[in-house]
Scaffold this active site. Sequence first.
Site, short mmCIF file in Angstrom:
data_model
loop_
_atom_site.label_atom_id
_atom_site.label_comp_id
_atom_site.label_asym_id
_atom_site.label_seq_id
_atom_site.Cartn_x
_atom_site.Cartn_y
_atom_site.Cartn_z
N ASP A 10 0.87 -1.18 0.00
CA ASP A 10 0.00 0.00 0.00
C ASP A 10 0.91 1.23 0.00
O ASP A 10 2.11 1.13 0.27
CB ASP A 10 -0.89 0.00 1.26
CG ASP A 10 -1.78 1.24 1.31
OD1 ASP A 10 -2.36 1.61 0.28
OD2 ASP A 10 -1.88 1.86 2.40
N SER A 11 0.30 2.37 -0.25
CA SER A 11 1.06 3.62 -0.19
C SER A 11 1.53 3.91 1.24
O SER A 11 2.44 4.71 1.43
CB SER A 11 0.18 4.77 -0.67
OG SER A 11 -1.01 4.81 0.08
N TYR A 42 -0.53 8.58 -2.22
CA TYR A 42 -0.55 8.34 -3.66
C TYR A 42 -1.79 8.98 -4.30
O TYR A 42 -1.84 9.16 -5.51
CB TYR A 42 -0.63 6.84 -3.94
CG TYR A 42 0.64 6.03 -3.78
CD1 TYR A 42 1.79 6.53 -3.19
CD2 TYR A 42 0.68 4.72 -4.26
CE1 TYR A 42 2.93 5.75 -3.06
CE2 TYR A 42 1.81 3.93 -4.14
CZ TYR A 42 2.93 4.44 -3.53
OH TYR A 42 4.06 3.65 -3.41
N CYS A 73 -4.07 -1.07 -2.09
CA CYS A 73 -4.15 0.38 -2.29
C CYS A 73 -5.18 0.63 -3.37
O CYS A 73 -5.02 0.15 -4.51
CB CYS A 73 -2.78 0.92 -2.71
SG CYS A 73 -2.81 2.70 -3.07
N GLU A 152 -5.04 9.36 9.35
CA GLU A 152 -3.63 9.24 9.78
C GLU A 152 -3.36 10.07 11.04
O GLU A 152 -2.43 9.79 11.78
CB GLU A 152 -2.70 9.65 8.64
CG GLU A 152 -2.89 8.76 7.43
CD GLU A 152 -1.63 8.04 6.97
OE1 GLU A 152 -0.55 8.58 7.16
OE2 GLU A 152 -1.77 6.93 6.43
N CYS A 186 -11.06 2.98 -0.46
CA CYS A 186 -9.68 3.27 -0.04
C CYS A 186 -9.46 2.51 1.25
O CYS A 186 -10.36 2.43 2.10
CB CYS A 186 -9.56 4.78 0.16
SG CYS A 186 -8.09 5.31 1.00
N THR A 187 -8.27 1.93 1.38
CA THR A 187 -8.03 1.03 2.51
C THR A 187 -7.93 1.75 3.86
O THR A 187 -7.91 1.11 4.90
CB THR A 187 -6.77 0.18 2.26
OG1 THR A 187 -5.76 1.02 1.70
CG2 THR A 187 -7.08 -0.94 1.30
N HIS A 188 -7.89 3.08 3.83
CA HIS A 188 -7.98 3.83 5.10
C HIS A 188 -9.42 3.89 5.63
O HIS A 188 -9.63 4.10 6.81
CB HIS A 188 -7.53 5.28 4.91
CG HIS A 188 -6.05 5.48 4.92
ND1 HIS A 188 -5.23 5.00 3.93
CD2 HIS A 188 -5.25 6.13 5.79
CE1 HIS A 188 -3.98 5.35 4.20
NE2 HIS A 188 -3.96 6.04 5.32
N1 DGL Z 1 -3.84 3.80 0.15
C1 DGL Z 1 -4.52 4.79 -0.66
C2 DGL Z 1 -5.75 4.17 -1.30
O1 DGL Z 1 -6.23 3.13 -0.85
C3 DGL Z 1 -4.95 5.98 0.16
C4 DGL Z 1 -3.84 6.80 0.70
C5 DGL Z 1 -3.08 7.55 -0.35
O2 DGL Z 1 -3.60 8.52 -0.92
O3 DGL Z 1 -1.98 7.15 -0.60
O4 DGL Z 1 -6.24 4.71 -2.26
#
Ligand code: DGL
Length: 270
Positions: A10-11, A42, A73, A152, A186-188
Amino acid sequence: MDLRAIGVFDSGLGGLTAVRQLRRLMPSENIIYFGDTARVPYGNRSRETLLQYARQDMRFLHTFDLKAVVIACGTVSTNCLEALQAESDVPVTGVVQPAVERAAAATRSGRIGLVATRASVASGAYERAFHRADPALEVHALACPLFVPLVEEGRCRPGDIVIETVAEEYLASLRKAGVDTLVLGCTHYPLLSEVIGGVMGPAVSLVDVGAEAARACRDQLAARDALAERETGSVRFYTSDRAVNFQRLASLFLGEEAGGTVEQVDISQY
Ligand code: DGL
């Protein structure tokens, strides 16, 4: 049976929500996780930059003996999946298709919402996948760029005035559109399930893309007869920024102490 590891990247930290689901579904598997914490986020980057970063992330993961890769991600899955699949000698699972299958099965009204990063929404990948599944589905996609930094910062709990205000404002259009299913693209975002669920109301089903990707990976390994059989698997974490920053937030995403070792890698070498 195949005892090789599953690679996940992931990012940053968000992909740990997918690791949590992989561990829950397949406790015997070994997992190698890479979080590109030095280059997160990302979500606002161009496709060219995303592809460059994702290729490096994949090259790092492929220094291990892997049987599968999960792109945890949303942004990479929506912009780079086909290219990465074509370049990998092991199956690569992204988050889009499994989430689309779940959402298409869950909707009753045919009106589906998607919340994701700017780059994910701009890619149009979800719309294309939904229309392949059923051309009659109505998809309402919404970029929510403030969600990731707030998560975050740990501002993700119900009652937190900042996240509640942002969620109310972002989600008003989806409420108005009358969606009955909402993809958390999005995984967040699983960390915002309670806040988002509170705003959308109990009649709206939420789809967690990391959980769906974990399920798809499990099904695919089972179909290949490649699930591991051992007492318990292990997880190793790698990050491109300082390991201590990772440890500080990891338990929020994993729902448990990250445990084990976290190692920093120089991703520019890959
Ligand atoms: N991990 C990214 C996603 O799932 C979100 C965080 C980022 O913008 O890097 O899209």
